[in-house]
Write an enzyme that holds these catalytic residues in place. Structure first.
Site, short mmCIF file in Angstrom:
data_model
loop_
_atom_site.label_atom_id
_atom_site.label_comp_id
_atom_site.label_asym_id
_atom_site.label_seq_id
_atom_site.Cartn_x
_atom_site.Cartn_y
_atom_site.Cartn_z
CG ASN A 236 -2.35 0.59 0.69
OD1 ASN A 236 -2.38 1.71 0.19
ND2 ASN A 236 -3.41 -0.16 0.84
NE ARG A 237 -2.20 4.79 -3.55
CZ ARG A 237 -2.95 3.71 -3.82
NH1 ARG A 237 -3.38 2.95 -2.84
NH2 ARG A 237 -3.23 3.39 -5.07
CG HIS A 262 1.51 -2.28 -3.81
ND1 HIS A 262 0.90 -2.40 -2.59
CD2 HIS A 262 0.48 -2.27 -4.72
CE1 HIS A 262 -0.42 -2.47 -2.74
NE2 HIS A 262 -0.70 -2.38 -4.03
CG HIS A 336 -2.12 -6.76 -5.18
ND1 HIS A 336 -3.18 -6.67 -6.05
CD2 HIS A 336 -1.92 -5.51 -4.70
CE1 HIS A 336 -3.58 -5.41 -6.11
NE2 HIS A 336 -2.84 -4.69 -5.29
CE1 TYR A 338 -4.46 -7.29 -9.01
CE2 TYR A 338 -6.52 -6.30 -9.71
CZ TYR A 338 -5.19 -6.17 -9.37
OH TYR A 338 -4.60 -4.94 -9.39
CD GLN A 442 -6.50 -0.65 0.17
OE1 GLN A 442 -6.25 -0.42 1.36
NE2 GLN A 442 -6.75 0.32 -0.69
CD GLU A 470 -4.50 -5.09 -2.17
OE1 GLU A 470 -3.45 -4.46 -1.95
OE2 GLU A 470 -5.41 -4.64 -2.89
C1 GLA Z 1 -3.71 -1.66 -4.50
C2 GLA Z 1 -4.00 -0.22 -4.42
C3 GLA Z 1 -4.74 0.22 -5.62
C4 GLA Z 1 -3.99 -0.12 -6.86
C5 GLA Z 1 -3.69 -1.58 -6.88
C6 GLA Z 1 -2.82 -1.91 -8.05
O1 GLA Z 1 -4.83 -2.39 -4.29
O2 GLA Z 1 -4.69 0.12 -3.25
O3 GLA Z 1 -4.97 1.59 -5.57
O4 GLA Z 1 -2.80 0.60 -6.89
O5 GLA Z 1 -3.05 -1.97 -5.71
O6 GLA Z 1 -3.29 -1.39 -9.22
#
Ligand code: GLA
Length: 505
Positions: A236-237, A262, A336, A338, A442, A470
């Site tokens: 995350n950020r 990430h 991560h 999907y 997340q 996540e």
């Molecule tokens: C995470 C982030 C999203 C995006 C994805 C990758 O989930 O929170 O904003 O960046 O990764 O695209």
């Protein structure tokens, strides 16, 4: 050249098979596993019971039709990608003790088909205990084959298979591990410790891969939004791509507007991990390890990380993370993957129903950095305390692009392994339950997927084609002292367990 089954008329045909040479390769068993291997007395396996002309599996990368027109078998024999190595295998009704872990120190192409009756006989043959049983096995196998050609023996209940998955542009080899446990198959590769595939049945028993990604390594080497990846050092950020620890400021690469996302430009999703199979009562298991050197991507301290993937008997992928450091450093690891519980489909996930065990979430600003508030979900489109279709209120969520991309504050507080979320696809009946020891998750609905990526089987990934759950500490925790800390100190050990479990209804 196709390899034919021996017939009564020519029972020795297999002995003439040119591929018999050098099938035995170095073992990948742990020393403990090796000790337990009953076939140690006679390590050279007899591969006559393995049919190398098995059917290829849909979407199984090792079974991709080779562009140069060779069969997977021939590719394997020439040392090109395509060979797999069965590291351990056991079948229904056989304990690991009986069949022995490491049953197949055999190289073989994927999805091999066995001769009816052959697997049992193979065991006897390997142990070199009884030539009579061996012959009996062959005869029964041939008889069985003649009378009931369709009667395949049960697929291995548990197996761990390793194969070459290709090379990075610099020549570094990448391995793929395939973990099978009952009707669950998980594939994970050493590049990025990426989960490339999770195959589970739907309510009618039809198996399908429920993850987004690519059919080959090449896809993962191009730009993509962390499909299946292990993310770190900090998932995350981190706002402004910088943080202060002690008296020092550390600067990171800004790879998401002004922020770090990430782990940076070359996060854990883009490094090659070292893999080793591990013994686990729960099922086939592989441990991926990586040492992130001091200063990598701007982070302080040497960080030793291991991520263990296990395909458990209750149809779950269990991921155990461990990390230690020699300097204070932030650590926030996640996976991560999907998911689209519809399988390999062109349909998006908006009709999936979701429940999240969270009464609060961390609201974000326009650049997806938490404001620091822990806001109640009640009365907002963020509320998933009851199962609700993902698409029901997604347009009200806002954001650019619109959709869910938020951290939920789990009721468990990250103090114990607890249910975090449950997703249900009404169309196929598949259910995904996520459990974690982390305090947050997340929930991301693939808002950035915009049709520019074509993934597995040629499916174009458009907005909301998949969703991520996540497990994590809260985003930008380094700037929010009220959030659970992500700082790992020397002498302490970071641990996380996250489970993705599959059911049907
Ligand atoms: C995470 C982030 C999203 C995006 C994805 C990758 O989930 O929170 O904003 O960046 O990764 O695209």
């Amino acid at each position: 050249m196709r390899y034919e089954k021996p017939t009564r008329a020519n029972p020795t045909m297999r002995r003439k098979d040119p591929r018999r040479v050098n099938r035995v390769t170095k073992t990948h068993l742990s020393p403990t596993m090796r000790r337990k291997d009953p076939r140690r007395v006679n390590p050279a396996p007899r591969e006559w019971a393995v049919d190398f002309e098995g059917p290829t599996a849909h979407h199984d990368p090792c079974c991709q039709k080779p562009p140069w027109g060779l069969s997977p078998v021939r590719r394997g024999l020439t040392g090109l990608p395509g060979f797999v190595e069965v590291v351990s295998e056991s079948r229904a009704g056989e304990t690991d003790e009986a069949s022995g872990p490491g049953l197949g120190r055999i190289r073989r192409p994927c999805e091999p088909r066995r001769w009816p009756g052959g697997s049992r006989a193979m065991e006897h043959g390997r142990r070199g205990r009884s030539a009579i049983l061996l012959l009996l096995g062959v005869s029964l196998g041939l008889l069985g084959g003649g009378i009931a050609g369709a009667a395949e023996p049960a697929a291995p209940t548990r197996s761990l298979t390793k194969m070459n998955y290709g090379k990075l542009p610099d020549g570094t080899p990448v391995e793929l591990y395939i973990l099978r446990n009952g009707d669950l198959t998980v594939s994970v590769m050493t590049y990025g410790a990426i989960v490339t595939k999770i195959v589970v049945p739907d309510r009618s028993g039809k198996p399908d891969d429920v993850t987004l990604g690519f059919d080959t390594l090449e896809g993962y080497l191009g730009p993509h939004p962390y499909f299946g990846a292990t993310v770190g050092r900090v998932a995350n950020r981190i706002a402004g791509a910088r943080f202060t620890l002690g008296n020092r400021e550390y600067r990171l690469a800004a790879n998401n507007g002004p922020h770090s996302l990430h782990g940076g430009l070359k996060g854990f999703d883009k490094v090659v991990w070292k893999a080793e199979p591990v013994e686990s009562d729960e099922g086939p298991s592989v441990r991926m390890s990586y040492r992130s050197p001091d200063g990598e991507e701007g982070y302080p301290g040497n960080l030793d990380v291991s991520v263990t993937f296990t395909a458990t008997s209750d149809r779950a992928l269990r991921i155990d993370y461990v990390a230690t450091t020699d300097q204070s450093t932030p650590v926030n690891l996640s996976n991560h993957t999907y998911f689209n519980l519809g399988g390999q489909t062109t349909k998006n996930i908006l009709e999936h129903e979701l429940m999240i065990e969270a009464d609060r979430y961390t609201p974000v600003d326009a650049t997806l950095i938490p404001t620091g508030e822990l806001a109640p979900v009640a009365g907002t489109p963020m509320d998933f305390t009851r199962p609700t279709p993902i698409g029901q209120r997604i347009e009200e969520v806002g954001g650019e692009p619109t959709g869910y991309d938020h951290n939920y504050v789990l009721r468990s507080g990250g103090k114990t392994l607890a249910l975090a979320a449950r997703a249900f696809d009404p169309a196929t009946g598949r259910i995904l339950e996520m459990l974690t020891t982390e305090p947050g998750v997340q929930f991301y609905t693939g808002n950035f997927l915009d049709g520019t990526i074509t993934g597995k089987g040629g499916i174009v990934y458009r907005k909301h084609h998949g969703f991520c759950l996540e497990a994590q500490h809260f985003p930008d925790s380094v700037h929010h002292p009220q959030f659970p800390s992500v700082i790992l100190e020397p002498g302490s050990t970071y641990r996380q367990t996250t489970i993705y479990r599959f059911l049907t209804r």
